[in-house]
Design a protein around this motif. Structure first.
Motif, short mmCIF file in Angstrom:
data_model
loop_
_atom_site.label_atom_id
_atom_site.label_comp_id
_atom_site.label_asym_id
_atom_site.label_seq_id
_atom_site.Cartn_x
_atom_site.Cartn_y
_atom_site.Cartn_z
N ASP A 85 52.26 38.12 42.18
CA ASP A 85 51.36 38.74 42.71
C ASP A 85 51.54 40.54 42.81
O ASP A 85 52.51 40.74 43.40
N THR A 86 50.83 40.92 41.58
CA THR A 86 51.13 42.34 41.23
C THR A 86 52.80 42.24 40.95
O THR A 86 53.15 41.45 40.23
N SER A 218 49.73 44.95 31.50
CA SER A 218 50.85 43.95 31.51
C SER A 218 52.08 44.24 30.21
O SER A 218 52.43 43.28 29.87
N GLN A 255 44.81 43.38 36.19
CA GLN A 255 44.29 42.32 37.03
C GLN A 255 42.73 42.57 36.59
O GLN A 255 41.99 43.49 36.48
N TYR A 256 42.05 41.35 36.66
CA TYR A 256 40.47 41.15 36.42
C TYR A 256 39.95 40.78 37.85
O TYR A 256 40.16 39.89 38.50
N GLY A 257 39.06 41.79 38.21
CA GLY A 257 38.40 41.78 39.46
C GLY A 257 36.95 41.79 39.55
O GLY A 257 36.24 42.07 38.37
N GLN A 347 49.04 50.61 41.47
CA GLN A 347 48.49 49.25 40.95
C GLN A 347 46.85 49.41 41.16
O GLN A 347 46.45 49.43 42.18
N LEU A 349 43.29 48.01 41.23
CA LEU A 349 42.46 46.74 41.44
C LEU A 349 41.02 46.92 40.77
O LEU A 349 40.18 47.48 41.30
N ASN A 739 40.46 39.01 42.81
CA ASN A 739 41.27 39.48 41.62
C ASN A 739 41.87 38.45 41.08
O ASN A 739 42.34 37.55 41.86
N TYR A 740 42.13 38.58 39.64
CA TYR A 740 42.90 37.24 38.90
C TYR A 740 44.04 38.14 38.36
O TYR A 740 43.91 39.33 37.74
N VAL A 741 45.22 37.52 38.19
CA VAL A 741 46.42 37.96 37.35
C VAL A 741 46.78 36.58 36.49
O VAL A 741 46.73 35.56 37.19
#
Length: 756
Positions: A85-86, A218, A255-257, A347, A349, A739-741
């Motif tokens: 998570d981040t 990343s 992150q994709y949001g 970070q 978002l 949000n996705y990581v």
């Protein structure tokens, strides 16, 4: 308990199958599986004689798997469920994890580096290099490892200086994504009684995701160094001291949001699925705060970002150990460590227009841990340990949600913590008493822990048009949460039966405890766990086959679960009433021949939140339930849901074959992992469900005579599948977002190693 009896029967059935299987290597001569010495019980024992469900990996296994941080451990230990998570790392074992990374949160898995206790989730990303071994202990370890060991313990044992030996190694690799890694160590004797060891590593790679126009997200860039000294100045005295430095300086986590709803209106009706209620502009959402029937197919390789952000973390650590033999009494030991962690994160978002940042994110901590222990009885008598433990932590935290608009931008919120203090003290004792020499023994242990936490919280609301400069420190806005002052008794009781040298049967009951704390909204209580476990460890066919199995049943109360409220408040941690977890784990290793080795892990997990009803605080103060006496509260019920990171099935299969060419050897290795579907939020909504997947690794290694040189080609995650590493919701200003990581893609390259 009826289900636990079913587990016991299943364990017995599997053991019978193992006894009845063909003995694949009866005529292979003097070959067999090597002994592995571990210190899981804080004393040296053979892993097959240790009544703990655990795994252990030596330095070669870690190097061959390309593990440079805790995230890579799942390549070797598939039953560790690891998500990011981040900049935080969350580890789940047997359905138990800590999903909260607030200032007073604690991990559920105890992390130790040479006995130094690691408490901060951000500090879990310290690089792994120049190791002796890694031990993964499953199940609560509350007596010897203390608080926050409800899930188990992860012991990282670094390589120590060796007396009278000049030796070392150097290894390096290059792969796709311009991945470059290098690691080296040298051991230098200083006379007969002192030796020093210096080691270091560098690891970098380009970003794993195409985030045009920002670039590649990343990416990785880590440097680390360690200097240690070991001495035996006189007979019966052993001393060890090490200093370590770790520096991470890289991009933020990509992150994709996406925006699900704005001010109560769905941005795309096609996302609605089975959603019934309209999403309001306040945090009160149906089904405990999330739209359970929404589901998406987010891109996993390429998505646009306006900014990559950055992650900068520096860690300084000093740790040491002193052992003094005190005659027939035993050995008196001191183990201590100090760690300073400094982090600064920006970070982005995605999903917001324009991009919103977690900006000026500083989370610094200074921790120290000390343990003094007296142990003895290694010569067939009563084996005992008694000691005391002290831990102290002081944190500083500042962060805000920043929107880069006119006048240089605006902070939507800003959280400032001048101090968060955490102190823990404990006393413990454990003894193993033989009832029948070399056959039957019983173990009992007890530990009492006292925890104290206090803090100053300062929360700012929107600061419009003031640029990226953080708000001034204003103690008048601060408040002191109710301090935590709690104590807890944990204990263990077990029995071990060794019918022969190659077989162990054990049963035990153990308790675990994870300290409570406080957040922006209220206080939360401690987690408590009672675990029942039976297990067996076996070697067959002249030790060419190993079969280990364990069955467990957990009575888990007051599990700490964070529920996100709003950007002005953050998350509230609530205690789930009860959870029920049971399962069975098996590990098999077979030497099929002198040149062939097969491994199999099959784990079944049945985990459920059996009692989780609470009220979600509504920020508007309006009535959202049927009881007019509780304005501003919304009831929700997650009973029947699965805990996060809890796949029902985890299966791993491995096969190694050696090809001999004269006095040279080439080893081909194939290792594949399967995980059934699991959830990344306790709401168990479809959008945060990770589907079942497999990941497979292959290596081909040439080893020169005398093992001095080796060259390895490798490919990891052949399927190129990137599972969700994190999925979660954000509710900001009436907009609901997700949000996705993601995990790492396929990587491949070549590694060379020289030893001297």
């Amino acid at each position: 308990m009826q289900k636990f009896r079913r587990i016991s029967a299943l364990t017995t059935s599997v053991a019978i199958i193992a006894y009845a299987s063909p003995l694949w290597a009866q005529d292979n001569g003097a070959i067999g599986l090597a002994d592995i010495v571990v210190t899981a019980q804080k004393r040296a024992t053979n892993i097959q004689d240790t009544p703990i469900a655990m795994r252990a990996f030596d330095s070669d296994a870690v190097l061959n798997a390309g593990i440079s941080d805790v995230n890579g451990l799942s390549r070797l230990a598939p039953d560790l469920n690891i998500t990011n998570d981040t900049q935080y790392t969350k580890i789940s074992v047997r359905g138990i994890s800590s999903q909260d990374h607030g200032e007073t949160a604690d991990p559920a898995l105890t992390i130790n580096i040479d006995g130094e206790y690691i408490n901060r989730p951000i500090a879990l990303n310290a690089s792994f290099f120049d190791l002796e071994r890694i031990e993964v202990l499953r199940g609560p370890q509350g007596t010897l490892y203390g608080r926050n060991a409800t899930a188990g313990a992860l012991n990282i044992v670094v390589a120590k200086p060796k007396l009278g030996e000049f030796s070392g190694y150097a290894t390096g690799s290059y792969g796709n994504y311009k991945a470059l890694s290098a690691e080296a160590a040298v051991n230098i004797p200083l006379g007969d009684k002192v030796a020093i060891r210096a080691s270091g590593m560098h690891n970098e790679h380009d970003g794993y995701f195409n985030n045009t126009p920002a670039g590649r997200g990343s990416a990785g860039n880590t440097d680390a160094a360690r200097l240690s000294i070991y001495a035996e100045p006189t007979e019966g005295v052993r001393a060890y001291l090490a200093g370590e430095y770790v520096n991470v300086d890289t991009t933020g986590v990509a992150q994709y949001g996406m925006v699900i709803a704005n001010n109560g209106v769905l941005t795309n009706p096609a996302y609605a699925g089975g959603l019934i209620d309209a999403i309001p502009s306040t945090p009160q959402l149906e089904n405990g705060g999330v739209p359970a029937n929404l589901q998406f197919n987010p891109p996993r390789k390429s998505f646009p970002l306006g900014d990559l952000g950055y992650t900068r973390i520096k860690q300084y650590a000093v740790r040491g150990r002193l052992d003094i033999d005190v005659g027939s009494i035993g050995t008196l030991s001191y183990i201590g460590g100090y760690r300073d962690v400094q982090s600064n994160v920006s970070q982005p978002l995605n999903g917001y227009v324009p991009t919103v940042f977690i900006q000026n994110y500083e989370k610094n901590s200074q921790t120290q841990s000390h343990e003094i222990r007296l142990s003895g009885g290694e010569n067939g008598g009563v084996i005992y340990q008694v000691g005391a433990f002290y831990f102290h932590e002081n944190q500083y935290m500042a962060q805000g949600l920043f929107l880069p608009l006119a006048a240089g931008g605006s902070y939507l919120n800003y959280f400032y913590r001048p101090y968060v203090k955490n102190k823990s003290m404990a006393g413990f004792a454990q003894a193993t008493v033989p009832l029948v020499a070399d056959k039957l023994s019983v173990t009992g242990g007890i530990r009492y822990t006292k925890d104290k936490k206090n803090a100053l919280f300062i929360n700012y609301g929107p600061r419009f048009g003031r640029g990226s400069t953080p708000p001034p420190e204003d103690a008048s806005l601060g408040f002191n949460p109710t301090p935590l002052n709690d104590g807890q008794l944990t204990w263990t009781a077990g029995i071990d039966y060794t019918p022969s040298r190659d077989h162990l049967i054990y049963g035990k009951v153990a308790t675990g405890y994870k300290a409570g704390g406080f957040d922006n909204v209220s206080s939360f209580g401690a987690e408590k766990l009672t675990a029942y476990e039976i297990g067996t460890k076996n070697s067959f066919a002249n030790r060419t086959i190993q079969f280990n199995a364990a069955a467990f049943y957990y009575d888990y109360k007051d599990q700490q679960i964070p529920i996100f409220l709003d950007t002005s408040v953050g998350a509230e941690v609530v205690n789930a009433g009860a959870s029920r977890i049971w399962g069975i784990e098996t590990d098999t290793t077979i030497l099929l021949s002198r040149n062939d080795r097969f491994t199999a892990t099959v784990n079944y997990l049945n985990a459920e939140l059996t009692k989780f009803s609470a009220n979600l605080l509504g920020l508007t103060g309006t009535l959202t339930d049927s009881d007019p006496s509780t304005p501003g509260l919304q009831p929700f019920n997650l009973s029947g849901n699965k805990p996060v990171q809890s796949p029902t099935w985890t299966i791993a299969l491995g096969y190694d074959h050696d090809f001999h060419f004269g006095d040279q050897k080439v080893t081909a290795s194939l290792f594949s992992r399967f995980k059934s579907d699991y959830y990344l939020q306790p709401s168990n909504d479809l959008a945060t469900r990770q589907k079942a997947f497999t990941q497979t690794d292959f290596t081909l290694e040439w080893v020169a005579p005398n093992d001095r040189f080796s060259v390895q080609g490798f490919v990891r995650n052949i399927e190129n599948y990137r599972p969700f590493a994190f999925a979660g919701y954000v509710n900001a200003g009436g907009s609901l977002l997700i949000n996705y990581v993601y995990g790492s893609p396929r990587t491949y390259g070549i590694r060379g190693t020289v030893r001297f």
